[in-house]
Scaffold this active site. Structure first.
Site, PDB file in Angstrom:
ATOM      1  N   GLY A   1       0.838  -1.268   0.013  1.00  0.00           N
ATOM      2  CA  GLY A   1      -0.016  -0.170  -0.019  1.00  0.00           C
ATOM      3  C   GLY A   1       0.910   1.338  -0.041  1.00  0.00           C
ATOM      4  N   SER A   2       0.405   2.138   0.515  1.00  0.00           N
ATOM      5  CA  SER A   2       0.953   3.620   0.550  1.00  0.00           C
ATOM      6  C   SER A   2       2.215   3.369   1.489  1.00  0.00           C
ATOM      7  CB  SER A   2       0.003   4.814   1.011  1.00  0.00           C
ATOM      8  OG  SER A   2      -0.263   4.436   2.602  1.00  0.00           O
TER       9      SER A   2
ATOM     10  N   CYS B   1       1.074  -0.009  -8.488  1.00  0.00           N
ATOM     11  CA  CYS B   1       2.588   0.257  -7.787  1.00  0.00           C
ATOM     12  C   CYS B   1       3.581   0.683  -8.884  1.00  0.00           C
ATOM     13  CB  CYS B   1       2.554  -0.274  -6.675  1.00  0.00           C
ATOM     14  SG  CYS B   1       2.940  -2.013  -6.887  1.00  0.00           S
TER      15      CYS B   1
ATOM     16  N   GLY C   1       2.930   1.908   5.395  1.00  0.00           N
ATOM     17  CA  GLY C   1       3.848   0.958   5.351  1.00  0.00           C
ATOM     18  C   GLY C   1       4.944   1.507   6.695  1.00  0.00           C
TER      19      GLY C   1
ATOM     20  N   GLU D   1       5.872  -3.722   0.672  1.00  0.00           N
ATOM     21  CA  GLU D   1       5.814  -3.405  -0.868  1.00  0.00           C
ATOM     22  C   GLU D   1       5.007  -2.027  -0.945  1.00  0.00           C
ATOM     23  OE1 GLU D   1       4.434  -2.895  -4.303  1.00  0.00           O
ATOM     24  OE2 GLU D   1       3.554  -5.014  -4.073  1.00  0.00           O
TER      25      GLU D   1
HETATM   26  C1  UN1 Z   1       1.018  -3.663  -7.443  1.00  0.00           C
HETATM   27  O1  UN1 Z   1       0.576  -2.657  -8.243  1.00  0.00           O
HETATM   28  O2  UN1 Z   1       0.983  -3.804  -6.230  1.00  0.00           O
HETATM   29  O3  UN1 Z   1       4.101  -5.857 -11.961  1.00  0.00           O
HETATM   30  C2  UN1 Z   1       1.521  -4.888  -7.865  1.00  0.00           C
HETATM   31  C3  UN1 Z   1       2.998  -5.663 -11.939  1.00  0.00           C
HETATM   32  C4  UN1 Z   1       1.950  -6.523 -11.260  1.00  0.00           C
HETATM   33  C5  UN1 Z   1       1.931  -6.233 -10.052  1.00  0.00           C
HETATM   34  C6  UN1 Z   1       1.716  -5.122  -9.431  1.00  0.00           C
HETATM   35  N1  UN1 Z   1       2.356  -7.746 -11.628  1.00  0.00           N
HETATM   36  O4  UN1 Z   1       2.836  -4.372 -12.673  1.00  0.00           O
END
Ligand code: UN1
Length: 523
Positions: free
Chosen positions: A256-257, A312, A261, A278
């Site tokens: 998340g953000s 992300c 985290g 992450e």
């Molecule tokens: C995420 O956005 O938290 O690599 C994960 C990627 C995807 C996973 C993203 N397989 O864009």
């Protein structure tokens, strides 16, 4: 420029799809503690779930209260004590069965992801495929939880290491990958011998309930699987805080953000537990003079506007060599102008809605800040015509900047691509690395030296550094995660499984003497 916004008869499509989807996925119960051979109801305040597609009400779900969380954690501890004794390949059998059930229910689960998270169908199906892939990976891993044997300095001794199950694993996941990110953690944690407590985003609890229901289906008839092996705690941030502070959960994996985290990381570290983080990315792409622009345009478009800029790994900053900048930017604008935006449940749509109004407001305020900093904005407007009413639809934006302005240091979870021109690759790498986040990056080049420099110790400082593909859309086989404010955690493939186990080093003396290490003579 052709008309790209699509008319959404979403009310009808949604009504048709939601009931059948929920039934197929086995969501007949309203909440998520899997105890006493059934799903136990939580008793907290009701949470109303609205679809980002058109704002319609999807469900009303009672949230978990601290007593529910306590019950789930106690259940997970008891489940762990049994599950850790089950041979790892048998644990792999559960995950293999789960992968097969996901194969059978791929369309239905993807449909729910589209309805609840607003993803277009191909991306929602890709997300479920990512779950299937990690199940395959974890099943194989269940026979490969290898430790090393080390040379010992003492005669008639043997030294080795073993990897043992760790304990209940807490998983906190975000709305944008409502099923796959849980699956990366869950599939690996399960074969490693751990039980699970999952706090999904409050925006996507139905997806979590569906996953739990499918996992229960996989466990059905397997007497080795203890009840309460996976509980789902639906509710607010307070539940996450509670998990972060609870010593019975040795590992908390949070996606998340950065702000979330930081709070989770601090609380888990404070009790000397393991945080696996992450967090945000502020991902970049460098396009050099030697690059294939055909490849670059396609990859940039997917990475910057896919999932409506809410991955992300979304591409947010583009650094283009000044000699090719005009051509690349022109081609990107042409590509952006023909993007079909609208109802994610309609075939052909490439850009669905933002998750909610707050996300839209953040996008608009980032764009206005960029304008104040001298940026020229292409696109970026809110759409109301020819899109489902009640959803937050936007045209993705390209923002040409003349310097790395303050707003470019922030991750705005929306389809905004800032573009800067550069003159030397070293300067471009420095610009890429100047932000606090360090998740994903990529370079487009046909020059071997440029590619190698980018991947070298003085190149990209991110956890992911790609050549001639965009920064988003990683496969599950690699370790996924990033450095600096991204949190340093690695999930999914490679040897990420080691975070979910405890390592014991064993030294065994099979002689009749007692030689001490380092040649110490004692008495
Ligand atoms: C995420 O956005 O938290 O690599 C994960 C990627 C995807 C996973 C993203 N397989 O864009």
């Amino acid at each position: 420029m052709r008309q790209v916004e699509r008319q959404g008869d979403s009310q009808e499509i949604m009504a048709m799809n939601i009931e059948e989807t929920l039934r197929t996925l086995g969501i007949t119960h309203p909440a998520g503690l899997w105890i006493d051979q059934q799903v136990r109801l939580c008793h907290g305040p009701i949470l109303a779930i609205h679809s980002p597609v058109d704002g319609s009400l999807l469900a009303e779900i009672p949230q978990a209260v601290p007593e529910d969380a306590d019950l789930a954690i106690a259940g997970a501890v008891a489940a762990f004590r049994r599950w850790r004794l089950v041979p790892a390949p048998v644990r792999g059998e559960l995950v293999r069965r789960f992968g097969n059930i996901l194969r059978e229910n791929k369309q239905a689960l993807a449909e729910l992801v589209s309805i609840e998270a607003g993803k277009i169908r191909p991306e929602a199906q890709g997300e479920v495929q990512e779950m299937i892939d990690i199940c395959d990976f974890a099943t194989g891993l269940s026979r490969q939880l290898y430790g090393l044997t080390m040379a010992t300095e003492r005669p008639s001794h043997r030294m080795m290491e073993q990897w043992h199950p760790l304990g209940p694993v807490g998983i906190i996941s975000a709305f944008n990958f409502p099923v796959a990110v849980w699956a990366w953690n869950a599939a690996i944690a399960l074969v490693c011998g751990n039980s699970l407590i999952w706090k999904p985003s409050e925006k996507t609890p139905l997806c979590a309930m569906a996953c739990q229901s499918l996992l229960m289906r996989a466990a059905h008839g397997m007497r080795e699987v203890p009840e309460a092996i996976c509980s789902v705690l639906i509710g607010s941030r307070a539940l996450g805080e509670l998990m972060a502070e609870d010593r019975r959960i040795p590992l908390v994996s949070a996606t998340g953000s950065v702000a979330m985290g930081r709070a989770v990381g601090k609380a888990v570290a404070n009790r000397l537990g393991r945080p696996l983080l992450e967090l945000g990315g502020n991902n970049a792409c460098i396009v050099t003079r030697s690059a294939s622009l055909d490849l670059a345009v396609r990859a940039i478009a997917f990475s910057a506007v896919g999932t409506c800029g809410q991955r992300c790994t979304t591409l947010r900053r583009l650094f283009v060599h000044q000699s090719i900048a005009d051509e690349l930017i022109t081609r990107l604008k042409i590509a952006y102008a023909s993007l079909p935006i609208g109802n994610p449940l309609e075939n052909g749509t490439l850009i669905g809605p933002l998750i909610d109004r707050t996300a839209m407001d953040r996008m608009m305020s980032a764009l206005s800040e960029a304008r104040h900093a001298g940026g020229t904005v292409f696109g970026g407007d809110q759409l109301t015509d020819r899109v489902p009413a009640g959803g937050c639809y936007v045209r993705p934006a390209i923002v040409e900047m003349s310097s790395h302005a303050d707003i470019m240091f922030q991750e705005t979870f929306a389809p905004i691509l800032y573009v800067l021109r550069y003159s030397s690759l070293e300067q471009a790498i420095e610009l890429q690395n100047c932000v606090s986040q360090g998740l994903a990056s990529s370079i487009f080049t046909n020059d071997l030296r440029e590619a190698e420099l980018f991947m070298s110790a003085s190149g990209s400082d991110c956890g992911i550094a790609n050549v001639n593909i965009g920064p988003s859309g990683a496969e599950i086989g690699g370790a996924f995660g990033g450095e600096k404010d991204t949190g340093g955690g690695r999930e999914s493939g490679s040897d990420s499984w080691k975070s979910y186990m405890r390592r014991a080093t064993n030294t065994i003396n099979f002689g009749s003497d007692l030689p001490l290490a380092q040649g110490i003579q004692f008495g």
